[in-house]
Design a protein around this motif. Structure first.
Motif, PDB file in Angstrom:
ATOM      1  N   PRO A  22      46.642  40.509  42.810  1.00  0.00           N
ATOM      2  CA  PRO A  22      45.944  41.789  42.661  1.00  0.00           C
ATOM      3  C   PRO A  22      44.639  41.809  43.448  1.00  0.00           C
ATOM      4  O   PRO A  22      44.019  40.771  43.678  1.00  0.00           O
ATOM      5  CB  PRO A  22      45.676  41.865  41.156  1.00  0.00           C
ATOM      6  N   THR A  23      44.237  42.992  43.866  1.00  0.00           N
ATOM      7  CA  THR A  23      42.912  43.136  44.477  1.00  0.00           C
ATOM      8  C   THR A  23      41.852  42.882  43.409  1.00  0.00           C
ATOM      9  O   THR A  23      42.135  42.883  42.208  1.00  0.00           O
ATOM     10  CB  THR A  23      42.736  44.547  45.046  1.00  0.00           C
ATOM     11  N   ASP A  24      40.617  42.675  43.855  1.00  0.00           N
ATOM     12  CA  ASP A  24      39.539  42.436  42.905  1.00  0.00           C
ATOM     13  C   ASP A  24      39.392  43.614  41.938  1.00  0.00           C
ATOM     14  O   ASP A  24      39.163  43.430  40.740  1.00  0.00           O
ATOM     15  CB  ASP A  24      38.218  42.208  43.646  1.00  0.00           C
ATOM     16  N   THR A  25      39.536  44.828  42.459  1.00  0.00           N
ATOM     17  CA  THR A  25      39.391  46.013  41.615  1.00  0.00           C
ATOM     18  C   THR A  25      40.488  46.068  40.560  1.00  0.00           C
ATOM     19  O   THR A  25      40.230  46.302  39.377  1.00  0.00           O
ATOM     20  CB  THR A  25      39.419  47.288  42.470  1.00  0.00           C
ATOM     21  N   ARG A  26      41.734  45.834  40.989  1.00  0.00           N
ATOM     22  CA  ARG A  26      42.834  45.898  40.032  1.00  0.00           C
ATOM     23  C   ARG A  26      42.751  44.762  39.023  1.00  0.00           C
ATOM     24  O   ARG A  26      43.052  44.944  37.836  1.00  0.00           O
ATOM     25  CB  ARG A  26      44.179  45.838  40.755  1.00  0.00           C
ATOM     26  N   LEU A  27      42.322  43.591  39.476  1.00  0.00           N
ATOM     27  CA  LEU A  27      42.200  42.464  38.568  1.00  0.00           C
ATOM     28  C   LEU A  27      41.186  42.757  37.473  1.00  0.00           C
ATOM     29  O   LEU A  27      41.417  42.454  36.294  1.00  0.00           O
ATOM     30  CB  LEU A  27      41.802  41.208  39.339  1.00  0.00           C
ATOM     31  N   ARG A  28      40.072  43.349  37.838  1.00  0.00           N
ATOM     32  CA  ARG A  28      39.066  43.685  36.823  1.00  0.00           C
ATOM     33  C   ARG A  28      39.613  44.698  35.835  1.00  0.00           C
ATOM     34  O   ARG A  28      39.281  44.658  34.644  1.00  0.00           O
ATOM     35  CB  ARG A  28      37.780  44.192  37.473  1.00  0.00           C
TER      36      ARG A  28
END
Length: 366
Positions: free
Chosen positions: A224-230
């Motif tokens: 996942p991208t950092d945004t999606r992971l958060r």
């Protein structure tokens, strides 16, 4: 000189507090701390004072009366009373962070109470009258706080309720963290994820094989991208659990698995990624069981899992939970996991751990 505590009510009008303090000053009484509680009956002034050794309780009451104070209460005080109320409250809150079960003792200290009792039944009319206060427990039930004198004030009621809500939040957080022992003897910590775990979870993705990541992210995404992971770690609807291994020699923590429940309304969907070295050891089953239990506690009526026919490990895990694939769309399989019944009334109002009916902490309870 001797320390005294004084509490008296004066008219809530300009100059009346100064009349009371002037009357005390005429008797060489030094005011060390003062709090003012606004009530319907007037301003309740709470003093910690240093008075001459020759001054008696009767002398102190007379000085308060001459200063237009009424409903006076005076008593000898201890040196710990020199700590101001905000400092005292923060110290007790800090104690609860380390020991949430010490709530009964903390309420006694915060409110100078004689006794604190927890009742499993919800008490009607939360509030206070004289030396009796009833505080709502967010987990169910209520606390009764008793003291002989002086009468409770609205400010003390608010402080007591805030301390109870803090303890409840800490207990909920504690309940969402557990140590599990896998069948092969490995010990792991399972806890709720936060945004601060993003870096450790990304490292876990990097250690996982491309095949494991492909089976987790069915759309072909490798990580996942950092945004999606958060968004996954800081779930608004649902929860993400992490399995953390602590190296017994170095104490280093390493995230080795992540399980997510996405919930929308009363429907939930689960997904799981276990680092390759920790697969086929029962960890996935342990995580999914906790997600399903969370769903049951939070009124999620149905939980589904999407996987592929080649993901034999996930299929075995689902079968252990009583789920069989019921829908197929090409290579994609969907299974519905049974959710335990919703909580009973007794589950909604559990007994407070560590607090018996007399308000004393019971030793040996965890």
């Amino acid at each position: 000189m001797a320390l005294w505590r004084i509490r008296a009510t004066v008219d809530d009008r300009p100059g009346y507090l100064s009349v009371l303090t002037a009357s005390l000053a005429l008797r060489s009484v030094n005011i060390l701390a003062v709090q003012v509680h606004t009530t319907e009956a007037g301003a309740v002034d709470d003093f910690l004072v240093d008075a001459p050794d020759t001054m008696s309780e009767a002398d102190m009451l007379a000085a308060v009366t001459r200063g237009r104070g009424r409903d006076a209460f005076v008593a000898r005080a201890e040196a710990q009373g020199l700590a101001d109320q905000p400092t005292r409250a923060l110290a007790l809150a800090g104690r609860l962070v380390h020991d949430p079960d010490a709530l009964g003792e903390a309420l006694v200290a915060l409110l100078d109470a004689r006794e604190v009792r927890w009742r499993p039944e919800s008490a009607a009319g939360h509030g206070f009258t004289g030396g009796r206060m009833t505080l709502a427990d967010p987990a169910g039930g209520a606390f009764e706080v008793l003291r002989d004198a002086p009468a409770f004030t609205p400010a003390e009621f608010a402080r007591g309720q805030a301390l109870i809500e803090l303890s409840g939040a800490l207990l909920r957080q504690q309940a969402e963290q557990a140590t599990v022992l896998l069948p092969d003897g490995a010990e792991l910590l399972i806890r709720v994820a936060t945004g601060e775990d993003a870096e450790a979870v990304q490292r876990m993705h990097a250690r996982s094989s491309a095949g494991s990541r492909r089976l987790r992210y069915l759309g072909g995404m490798q990580a996942p991208t950092d945004t999606r992971l958060r968004r996954l770690l800081e779930r608004v609807g649902g929860v993400t659990l992490l399995a953390v291994h602590v190296d017994p020699r170095s104490g280093e923590e390493r995230v080795v698995a992540m399980a997510t429940l996405l919930a929308e309304g009363d429907l939930g969907e689960v997904a799981l990624l276990v680092e390759d070295a920790w697969q086929r050891r029962g960890l996935g089953t342990a995580l999914l069981r906790r997600l399903v239990a969370w769903a049951g506690r939070n009124e999620v009526a149905a939980v589904v899992a999407h996987t592929t026919a080649e993901n034999t490990g996930m299929l075995r895990t689902l079968r252990r939970l009583g789920a069989e694939p019921t829908d197929r769309d090409g290579a994609m399989l969907t299974a519905t996991i049974p959710v335990p019944g919703r909580r009973t009334a007794s589950d909604e109002t559990p007994a407070r751990p560590g607090l018996n009916q007399s308000g004393l902490n019971q030793s040996g309870l965890t």
